[in-house]
Design an enzyme around this catalytic site. Sequence first.
Site, PDB file in Angstrom:
ATOM      1  N   GLY A  39     100.558   8.129  71.918  1.00 33.47           N
ATOM      2  CA  GLY A  39      99.628   7.075  72.319  1.00 33.47           C
ATOM      3  C   GLY A  39      99.877   6.651  73.761  1.00 33.47           C
ATOM      4  CG  ASP A  97     100.116  13.452  74.213  1.00 31.69           C
ATOM      5  OD1 ASP A  97      99.335  13.637  73.269  1.00 31.69           O
ATOM      6  OD2 ASP A  97     101.345  13.283  74.058  1.00 31.69           O
ATOM      7  CB  SER A 113     104.573  16.556  84.407  1.00 30.55           C
ATOM      8  OG  SER A 113     103.963  16.388  83.138  1.00 30.55           O
TER       9      SER A 113
HETATM   10  N1  LIG Z   1     100.223  27.217  80.461  1.00 27.78           N
HETATM   11  C1  LIG Z   1      99.160  26.469  80.764  1.00 27.78           C
HETATM   12  N2  LIG Z   1      98.416  26.754  81.862  1.00 27.78           N
HETATM   13  C2  LIG Z   1      97.335  26.008  82.169  1.00 27.78           C
HETATM   14  N3  LIG Z   1      96.900  24.976  81.437  1.00 27.78           N
HETATM   15  C3  LIG Z   1      97.593  24.647  80.333  1.00 27.78           C
HETATM   16  C4  LIG Z   1      98.755  25.366  79.930  1.00 27.78           C
HETATM   17  N4  LIG Z   1      99.229  24.801  78.803  1.00 27.78           N
HETATM   18  C5  LIG Z   1      98.406  23.775  78.509  1.00 27.78           C
HETATM   19  N5  LIG Z   1      97.414  23.686  79.415  1.00 27.78           N
HETATM   20  C6  LIG Z   1      96.318  22.683  79.425  1.00 27.78           C
HETATM   21  O1  LIG Z   1      96.647  21.642  78.542  1.00 27.78           O
HETATM   22  C7  LIG Z   1      95.704  21.554  77.462  1.00 27.78           C
HETATM   23  C8  LIG Z   1      96.427  21.196  76.204  1.00 27.78           C
HETATM   24  O2  LIG Z   1      97.423  22.158  75.938  1.00 27.78           O
HETATM   25  P1  LIG Z   1      97.901  22.550  74.475  1.00 27.78           P
HETATM   26  O3  LIG Z   1      96.798  23.157  73.706  1.00 27.78           O
HETATM   27  O4  LIG Z   1      99.148  23.323  74.637  1.00 27.78           O
HETATM   28  O5  LIG Z   1      98.181  21.116  73.830  1.00 27.78           O
HETATM   29  P2  LIG Z   1      99.349  20.701  72.862  1.00 27.78           P
HETATM   30  O6  LIG Z   1      99.768  21.851  72.045  1.00 27.78           O
HETATM   31  O7  LIG Z   1      98.895  19.479  72.157  1.00 27.78           O
HETATM   32  O8  LIG Z   1     100.440  20.333  73.935  1.00 27.78           O
HETATM   33  P3  LIG Z   1     101.911  19.817  73.746  1.00 27.78           P
HETATM   34  O9  LIG Z   1     102.191  19.803  72.269  1.00 27.78           O
HETATM   35  O10 LIG Z   1     102.703  20.810  74.516  1.00 27.78           O
HETATM   36  O11 LIG Z   1     101.871  18.487  74.358  1.00 27.78           O
HETATM   37  C9  LIG Z   1      95.033  22.920  77.412  1.00 27.78           C
HETATM   38  O12 LIG Z   1      93.743  22.818  76.844  1.00 27.78           O
HETATM   39  C10 LIG Z   1      95.024  23.291  78.897  1.00 27.78           C
HETATM   40  O13 LIG Z   1      93.951  22.670  79.550  1.00 27.78           O
END
Ligand SMILES: Nc1ncnc2c1ncn2[C@@H]1O[C@H](COP(=O)(O)OP(=O)(O)OP(=O)(O)O)[C@@H](O)[C@H]1O
Length: 311
Positions: A44, A258, A299
């Site tokens: 959140g 997030d 970040s």
């Molecule tokens: N290696 C990457 N290169 C570029 N964009 C990325 C990368 N990883 C994540 N993103 C961006 O971040 C968004 C969310 O990533 P992801 O689907 O990994 O979410 P998540 O699994 O909920 O993340 P996390 O659990 O690591 O916080 C993706 O839709 C993309 O826009």
Amino acid sequence: MQADPEVVVVGSCMTDLVSVSTRLPNIGETIHGHKFFIGFGGKGANQCIQAARLGAKVSMICKVGKDSFGNDYVENFIKNSVSTDFVGQTGDAATGVASIMVNNEGQNAIIIVAGANLLLDSEDLKKAAGSISQAKVMVCQLEITPAVSLEALKIAHTSGVKTIFNPAPAISDLDPQFYIYSDVFCCNESEAEILTGFLVRYPADAGKAGSMLIEKGCKLVIVTLGAEGCVVLSAEDTTPKHIPTRQVKAVDTTGAGDSFVGALAFYMARYPDLSINEMIKRSNSIASVSVLAAGTQASYPFKKELPQDLF
Ligand SMILES: Nc1ncnc2c1ncn2[C@@H]1O[C@H](COP(=O)(O)OP(=O)(O)OP(=O)(O)O)[C@@H](O)[C@H]1O
Ligand SMILES: *[C@@H]1O[C@H](CO)[C@@H](O)[C@H](O)[C@H]1NC(C)=O
């Protein structure tokens, strides 16, 4: 104190306690690590901080402990221009913490103690209902008591406030009302899989899982796919559309999801006339910047650091 937030987040705050060592300890073993740091986390709060750094007026509705981690979290919100009018501090539980052990390969073992997060309740929502009902967008997740998230979605829905629901961490027996009260249902691959029972490995699978979520009553589904960007589909346009993200050299993807949700909340609140595909494209761009540096909130980019054509 900040009048009239555009984005309201109802969700969690966690203090990350991170210890790094060459390997993870065995049961009963004590080992030396070589690095320790404390970070601000919780889905959140992360989403709230990203939306605020892009320039949205944001209010956080959450509960932390009456302890030093709780005090530090309140200060973190203030530093990021987030309204703390509805950040409660309780003496009955500790601020939520995630004790994280990381080895040199980046593998980890984590214990989360949600603590004060689980004490956010109906009474707290009632106090904030006025703020929720005048916002443009409300966002929630599942790191607080799910019934409280659902109640928040209902309050927003009744007032015509757009809702973004991020079903994280996913639970397989999610109350079906969550699907109906989410204007945007945004999950990642593993969450889509847990909720639908359908294995998600490729963008095409995400489209199929997304269709199953639309059938459950969602208006619009986004499945994020890490470096592949995401897939979007809606009840009106059921053909899944793959929206790629920028190709970057990822340093640390923690909290990218997030960052994406926070950015989307910002665009829905501030640029409601953009098409959803354009909002997603820009949110992909912002989340892709968040993977270029270490840390979670550390970040997340600020508006002034980003290309101005995103605004
Ligand atoms: N290696 C990457 N290169 C570029 N964009 C990325 C990368 N990883 C994540 N993103 C961006 O971040 C968004 C969310 O990533 P992801 O689907 O990994 O979410 P998540 O699994 O909920 O993340 P996390 O659990 O690591 O916080 C993706 O839709 C993309 O826009
Ligand atoms: C999806 O998000 C959850 C947190 O809810 C995380 O544990 C999981 O690793 C993520 N899945 C992927 C494929 O990134």
